[in-house]
Design an enzyme around this catalytic site. Structure first.
Site, PDB file in Angstrom:
ATOM      1  N   SER A   9     -13.864  -8.779  12.916  1.00 29.87           N
ATOM      2  CA  SER A   9     -13.372  -7.244  13.445  1.00 29.87           C
ATOM      3  C   SER A   9     -14.123  -5.803  12.282  1.00 29.87           C
ATOM      4  CB  SER A   9     -12.021  -6.781  13.078  1.00 29.87           C
ATOM      5  OG  SER A   9     -11.279  -7.424  12.213  1.00 29.87           O
ATOM      6  N   GLU A  11     -13.561  -2.034  10.546  1.00 29.01           N
ATOM      7  CA  GLU A  11     -12.532  -0.585  10.964  1.00 29.01           C
ATOM      8  C   GLU A  11     -13.628   0.776  10.530  1.00 29.01           C
ATOM      9  OE1 GLU A  11      -9.392  -1.107   8.767  1.00 29.01           O
ATOM     10  OE2 GLU A  11      -9.346   0.369   7.447  1.00 29.01           O
ATOM     11  N   GLY A 102       2.703   3.934   5.564  1.00 28.44           N
ATOM     12  CA  GLY A 102       0.734   4.640   5.575  1.00 28.44           C
ATOM     13  C   GLY A 102       2.179   5.153   4.750  1.00 28.44           C
ATOM     14  N   ASP A 103       0.752   6.276   3.905  1.00 30.99           N
ATOM     15  CA  ASP A 103       1.331   7.334   3.712  1.00 30.99           C
ATOM     16  C   ASP A 103       1.290   8.827   3.433  1.00 30.99           C
ATOM     17  OD1 ASP A 103       1.578   5.034   0.649  1.00 30.99           O
ATOM     18  OD2 ASP A 103      -0.372   4.580   1.587  1.00 30.99           O
ATOM     19  N   PHE A 213     -10.772   5.066  -4.941  1.00 26.75           N
ATOM     20  CA  PHE A 213     -10.256   4.414  -3.713  1.00 26.75           C
ATOM     21  C   PHE A 213      -9.008   2.593  -4.035  1.00 26.75           C
ATOM     22  CE2 PHE A 213     -12.989   4.551   0.255  1.00 26.75           C
ATOM     23  CZ  PHE A 213     -12.968   6.212   0.266  1.00 26.75           C
ATOM     24  N   HIS A 263     -11.839  -9.132   8.055  1.00 29.99           N
ATOM     25  CA  HIS A 263     -12.016  -7.877   8.977  1.00 29.99           C
ATOM     26  C   HIS A 263     -12.885  -6.589   8.136  1.00 29.99           C
ATOM     27  CE1 HIS A 263      -9.388  -4.095  10.458  1.00 29.99           C
ATOM     28  NE2 HIS A 263     -10.028  -3.954   8.895  1.00 29.99           N
TER      29      HIS A 263
HETATM   30  P1  FAD Z   1       4.886  -1.624   3.507  1.00 28.50           P
HETATM   31  O1  FAD Z   1       4.660  -3.166   4.417  1.00 28.50           O
HETATM   32  O2  FAD Z   1       6.341  -1.091   4.195  1.00 28.50           O
HETATM   33  O3  FAD Z   1       4.981  -2.047   2.568  1.00 28.50           O
HETATM   34  C1  FAD Z   1       5.208  -0.367   1.446  1.00 28.50           C
HETATM   35  C2  FAD Z   1       5.759  -0.625   0.252  1.00 28.50           C
HETATM   36  O4  FAD Z   1       7.024  -0.269   0.446  1.00 28.50           O
HETATM   37  C3  FAD Z   1       5.323  -1.743  -0.742  1.00 28.50           C
HETATM   38  O5  FAD Z   1       5.400  -1.433  -2.486  1.00 28.50           O
HETATM   39  C4  FAD Z   1       6.454  -2.893  -0.453  1.00 28.50           C
HETATM   40  O6  FAD Z   1       6.996  -3.917  -1.625  1.00 28.50           O
HETATM   41  C5  FAD Z   1       7.524  -1.625  -0.294  1.00 28.50           C
HETATM   42  N1  FAD Z   1       9.097  -2.295   0.410  1.00 28.50           N
HETATM   43  C6  FAD Z   1       9.417  -3.003   1.104  1.00 28.50           C
HETATM   44  N2  FAD Z   1       9.860  -3.225   2.386  1.00 28.50           N
HETATM   45  C7  FAD Z   1      10.848  -2.841   1.608  1.00 28.50           C
HETATM   46  C8  FAD Z   1      11.931  -2.858   1.036  1.00 28.50           C
HETATM   47  N3  FAD Z   1      12.767  -2.748   2.437  1.00 28.50           N
HETATM   48  N4  FAD Z   1      12.872  -1.777  -0.017  1.00 28.50           N
HETATM   49  C9  FAD Z   1      11.615  -2.288  -0.642  1.00 28.50           C
HETATM   50  N5  FAD Z   1      10.549  -2.038  -0.675  1.00 28.50           N
HETATM   51  C10 FAD Z   1       9.885  -2.497   0.036  1.00 28.50           C
HETATM   52  N6  FAD Z   1      -2.331   3.691   5.076  1.00 28.50           N
HETATM   53  C11 FAD Z   1      -2.763   4.723   6.532  1.00 28.50           C
HETATM   54  O7  FAD Z   1      -2.086   6.060   6.589  1.00 28.50           O
HETATM   55  N7  FAD Z   1      -3.550   5.264   8.077  1.00 28.50           N
HETATM   56  C12 FAD Z   1      -4.015   3.655   8.184  1.00 28.50           C
HETATM   57  O8  FAD Z   1      -4.651   3.428   9.452  1.00 28.50           O
HETATM   58  C13 FAD Z   1      -4.241   2.202   7.154  1.00 28.50           C
HETATM   59  N8  FAD Z   1      -4.404   1.006   7.273  1.00 28.50           N
HETATM   60  C14 FAD Z   1      -4.549   0.243   6.477  1.00 28.50           C
HETATM   61  C15 FAD Z   1      -4.718  -0.782   6.491  1.00 28.50           C
HETATM   62  C16 FAD Z   1      -4.901  -2.007   6.310  1.00 28.50           C
HETATM   63  C17 FAD Z   1      -5.316  -3.174   6.357  1.00 28.50           C
HETATM   64  C18 FAD Z   1      -4.718  -1.830   5.448  1.00 28.50           C
HETATM   65  C19 FAD Z   1      -4.495  -3.297   4.040  1.00 28.50           C
HETATM   66  C20 FAD Z   1      -3.447  -0.962   4.154  1.00 28.50           C
HETATM   67  C21 FAD Z   1      -4.325   0.790   5.185  1.00 28.50           C
HETATM   68  N9  FAD Z   1      -4.046   1.530   4.742  1.00 28.50           N
HETATM   69  C22 FAD Z   1      -3.586   2.855   6.378  1.00 28.50           C
HETATM   70  C23 FAD Z   1      -2.470   2.146   3.430  1.00 28.50           C
HETATM   71  C24 FAD Z   1      -1.077   1.473   3.667  1.00 28.50           C
HETATM   72  O9  FAD Z   1      -0.337   2.215   4.645  1.00 28.50           O
HETATM   73  C25 FAD Z   1      -0.269   2.200   2.460  1.00 28.50           C
HETATM   74  O10 FAD Z   1      -0.564   0.801   1.809  1.00 28.50           O
HETATM   75  C26 FAD Z   1       0.642   1.914   2.326  1.00 28.50           C
HETATM   76  O11 FAD Z   1       1.019   2.835   1.126  1.00 28.50           O
HETATM   77  C27 FAD Z   1       1.928   0.947   3.151  1.00 28.50           C
HETATM   78  O12 FAD Z   1       1.796   0.146   3.767  1.00 28.50           O
HETATM   79  P2  FAD Z   1       2.230  -1.235   4.484  1.00 28.50           P
HETATM   80  O13 FAD Z   1       2.413  -0.863   6.352  1.00 28.50           O
HETATM   81  O14 FAD Z   1       1.611  -2.235   3.918  1.00 28.50           O
HETATM   82  O15 FAD Z   1       4.020  -1.222   3.712  1.00 28.50           O
END
Ligand code: FAD
Length: 284
Positions: A9, A11, A102-103, A213, A263
């Site tokens: 895929s 991105e 997300g962040d 990055f 990917h």
């Molecule tokens: P989560 O899985 O929710 O985890 C976030 C953090 O919280 C981790 O440190 C985890 O250990 C911790 N955590 C989770 N659950 C708990 C809990 N219950 N208690 C305490 N800590 C917890 N960002 C964007 O803004 N836009 C995008 O389009 C985007 N695309 C991405 C695509 C891929 C393939 C990847 C790998 C990353 C992408 N990101 C994107 C970055 C991503 O949004 C960031 O890394 C963000 O900080 C974490 O998202 P996540 O979905 O992994 O979060």
């Protein structure tokens, strides 16, 4: 496994400039020639790119007929907002979503509306509750640990929660240490998880951009790669030739070791991804 059975895929990110939008059909057209399984399009949490994601998704679908998967982030968002986006995507024929926390950009932190989701597993639960199995859900995985995680175990438990909430597949953060990926897959198997974990591979095209990055997202650049890249200075051709060698070797190792596909983080540039594709002898 036959290369035709693997999942590849691409991105994209929504263009940030008028020139980027003008060039988008050419970019999509060039990448589509090798027929990836799907394109995914990033989404900026709380940022200005949000409509851009939808518009890019529609362009991919209309221009190529290839599946297009929007990324959807939940931080700082409300259930109503996410429900609206899901309805919009469903109406557009979207069947796959990359579901993320997300962040928030630093500028949005202070005055952002309070979000109703804290972590990605809550977004996945919400999508499953409201749309059942309509969307195939991909989640993020971090073989080298998410930079904000308390420790590797806690981060892995967070990943397990996302899978148990209903993810169908995972895409990893990029990395240059294949062992980190194999270790992650092994831990997943030991935990009884069966969803495919597709490694994300980032072509190397620009040293300072890669280092920036990587510092932000916690990807480790091995010392030997960093030193070699820095030694080329502004000599872009050498950076890219060496970068291609590195990611080709990495991708070969991953596929030989059983990765279910790749990917590609295209960085909205067709050539680095297509060169890697050809080096790997992939179909198309
Ligand atoms: P989560 O899985 O929710 O985890 C976030 C953090 O919280 C981790 O440190 C985890 O250990 C911790 N955590 C989770 N659950 C708990 C809990 N219950 N208690 C305490 N800590 C917890 N960002 C964007 O803004 N836009 C995008 O389009 C985007 N695309 C991405 C695509 C891929 C393939 C990847 C790998 C990353 C992408 N990101 C994107 C970055 C991503 O949004 C960031 O890394 C963000 O900080 C974490 O998202 P996540 O979905 O992994 O979060």
């Amino acid at each position: 496994m036959n290369k035709h059975d693997l999942h590849f895929s691409f991105e994209l990110f929504p263009p940030r400039t008028p020139v980027g939008w003008t060039n988008l059909p050419k970019l999509i057209g060039e990448l589509a020639t090798v027929k990836p399984a799907f394109f995914s399009v990033t989404y900026g949490a709380g940022g200005s790119e949000q409509n851009g994601t939808y518009d890019t998704i529609i362009k991919v679908i209309e221009q190529t007929g290839i599946e297009a998967a929007p990324h959807l982030t939940c931080v700082g968002s409300t259930r109503a907002n996410i429900a609206g986006l899901l309805a919009q995507y469903k109406a557009a024929g979207v069947r796959r979503i990359v579901a993320l926390r997300g962040d928030l950009p630093a500028t949005a932190m202070s005055n952002a509306a309070p979000g109703e989701f804290r972590y990605a597993n809550e977004l996945i639960e919400f999508i499953r509750e409201t749309h059942g199995e309509h969307f195939t859900l991909e989640v993020a995985a971090y073989p080298e640990m998410h930079p904000q995680a308390a420790n590797p175990q806690a981060d892995f438990e967070a990943y397990v929660r996302k899978v148990k909430a209903g993810a169908h597949g995972a895409v990893t953060q990029y990395f240059y240490n294949a062992d980190a990926y194999f270790d992650f897959v092994e831990r997943s198997e030991k935990a009884g998880l069966t969803i495919p974990v597709v490694p994300g591979v980032m072509p190397i095209v620009n040293t300072s951009q890669l280092l920036r990055f990587s510092a932000a997202c916690g990807a480790d650049i091995p010392r030997w790669i960093k030193l070699r890249l820095e030694s080329y200075g502004e000599d872009k051709a050498s950076v890219q030739a060496f970068g291609l060698e590195v990611v080709t070797r990495l991708s070969e190792t991953l596929l030989r070791g059983g990765a279910p596909g790749i990917h590609f983080y295209t960085l909205n540039q067709a050539e680095p991804t297509l060169k890697l594709w050809r080096n790997l002898g992939l179909p198309g």
